[in-house]
Scaffold this active site. Structure first.
Site, PDB file in Angstrom:
ATOM      1  N   SER A  15       0.849  -1.127   0.078  1.00 45.47           N
ATOM      2  CA  SER A  15       0.045  -0.145   0.136  1.00 45.47           C
ATOM      3  C   SER A  15       0.827   1.193   0.105  1.00 45.47           C
ATOM      4  CB  SER A  15      -1.009   0.037   1.142  1.00 45.47           C
ATOM      5  OG  SER A  15      -0.373   0.192   2.247  1.00 45.47           O
ATOM      6  N   LEU A  17       3.303   4.423  -0.436  1.00 49.65           N
ATOM      7  CA  LEU A  17       4.342   4.659  -1.350  1.00 49.65           C
ATOM      8  C   LEU A  17       5.021   3.660  -1.620  1.00 49.65           C
ATOM      9  CD1 LEU A  17       6.335   7.129   1.369  1.00 49.65           C
ATOM     10  CD2 LEU A  17       4.843   7.840  -0.594  1.00 49.65           C
ATOM     11  N   ASP A  36       5.312  -7.115   3.084  1.00 50.73           N
ATOM     12  CA  ASP A  36       4.666  -6.386   3.888  1.00 50.73           C
ATOM     13  C   ASP A  36       4.059  -7.512   4.767  1.00 50.73           C
ATOM     14  OD1 ASP A  36       2.731  -4.587   4.844  1.00 50.73           O
ATOM     15  OD2 ASP A  36       2.811  -3.525   2.880  1.00 50.73           O
ATOM     16  N   TYR A 158       7.765   9.583  16.318  1.00 46.45           N
ATOM     17  CA  TYR A 158       8.146   9.527  14.689  1.00 46.45           C
ATOM     18  C   TYR A 158       9.203  10.513  14.465  1.00 46.45           C
ATOM     19  CZ  TYR A 158       6.562   9.888  10.022  1.00 46.45           C
ATOM     20  OH  TYR A 158       6.562   9.635   8.484  1.00 46.45           O
ATOM     21  N   LYS A 162      12.535   8.935  12.190  1.00 46.30           N
ATOM     22  CA  LYS A 162      12.987   9.243  10.898  1.00 46.30           C
ATOM     23  C   LYS A 162      14.154   9.832  10.966  1.00 46.30           C
ATOM     24  CE  LYS A 162       9.344   7.527   8.714  1.00 46.30           C
ATOM     25  NZ  LYS A 162       9.712   6.181   7.775  1.00 46.30           N
ATOM     26  N   THR A 193      -1.318   9.456   1.508  1.00 44.85           N
ATOM     27  CA  THR A 193      -1.261   7.809   1.575  1.00 44.85           C
ATOM     28  C   THR A 193      -2.382   7.346   2.772  1.00 44.85           C
ATOM     29  OG1 THR A 193       0.250   7.990   3.786  1.00 44.85           O
ATOM     30  CG2 THR A 193       1.376   8.115   1.340  1.00 44.85           C
TER      31      THR A 193
END
Length: 252
Positions: A15, A17, A36, A158, A162, A193
């Protein structure tokens, strides 16, 4: 580096990107292995040239098996794109108490450790392939976020994860240079997304209006196009590219 007649691994490939990147690579003649979780794969459409492989990116044995499957075919494993990730939001000190430590751990485990797990195991396999006439063996593209630099309220976990992916880019590129493997990172801004699927249209429009230009949300296809450009551009290495329409995130 050419894309056709190579094998490629795309994590989070069912799903968002990852799915767009898997389709794009397959459309250019690559044999794509889209990793996945089983639930995500069950909802994914069939795509010519894409083989779905159930694997948790944080599980060394599952990823090793998936890498072996990708590297064991007729085409050399040359391309890896890490898109798997999660983005829950929580304040460090909120109304319900301090940030849940297990949630923080989970975000780092999937986004950072999972990325590194795939990177290290795939790089070993790519390093065993025969180099092309320019000494190249492959390229790994990781996914960070503009949150690595512009983390908002509620994005401590997050942004930290990242930021780790972004910081990993240069030392990984240097480590793997002797093997002819490039390492690049894409840092997307606000991309349409499944993570945004539950957001109302008014909020989506406000998000798009905040982008200097073009005034729209990014798309998975935008990401996929950039990933393909990176694969083919041999002199891109050890760099983080923001894909954000010149957006700089506000505190909230």
């Amino acid at each position: 580096m050419q894309i056709s007649e190579t094998a490629a691994i795309v994590t989070g490939g069912a799903s968002g990107l990852g799915a767009a990147t898997a389709r794009a690579l397959a459309g250019r003649g690559a044999k794509v292995f889209a990793l996945d979780l089983p639930d995500a794969i069950a909802k994914a459409p069939e795509v010519d040239g894409v083989t779905y492989v159930a694997a948790d990116v944080t599980d060394a044995e599952q990823v090793q098996a998936a890498v072996g499957q990708a590297a064991g075919g007729e085409h050399p494993l040359r391309i890896v794109v890490n898109c798997a990730g999660i983005g829950p939001s929580a304040r460090i000190a909120g109304r319900k108490g301090p940030h849940d430590l297990e949630l923080f751990r989970k975000v780092l485990e999937i986004n950072l450790l999972g990325t590194f797990n795939v990177l290290r195991l795939a790089a070993e396999a790519i390093g065993k392939t025969e180099a092309d006439e320019h000494g190249q063996r492959g390229v790994v593209i990781n996914t960070a976020s503009v949150a690595a630099q512009d983390g908002q309220i509620g994005q401590a976990a997050y942004a930290a994860s990242k930021g780790g992916v972004a910081s990993l880019t240069l030392p990984a590129a240097r480590d793997l240079s002797s093997s002819g493997i490039r390492v690049m990172t894409i840092a997307p801004g606000i991309v349409d997304t499944p993570m945004l699927a539950t957001v109302g249209e008014e909020i989506r429009q406000n998000l798009a209006d905040g982008v200097p230009f073009p005034k729209r949300l990014g798309t998975p296809d935008d990401y996929a196009r950039l990933a393909l450009d990176i694969v083919e551009h041999d002199y891109l290495n050890g760099e983080v590219i923001r894909m954000d329409g010149a957006l700089r995130m506000a505190p909230r």
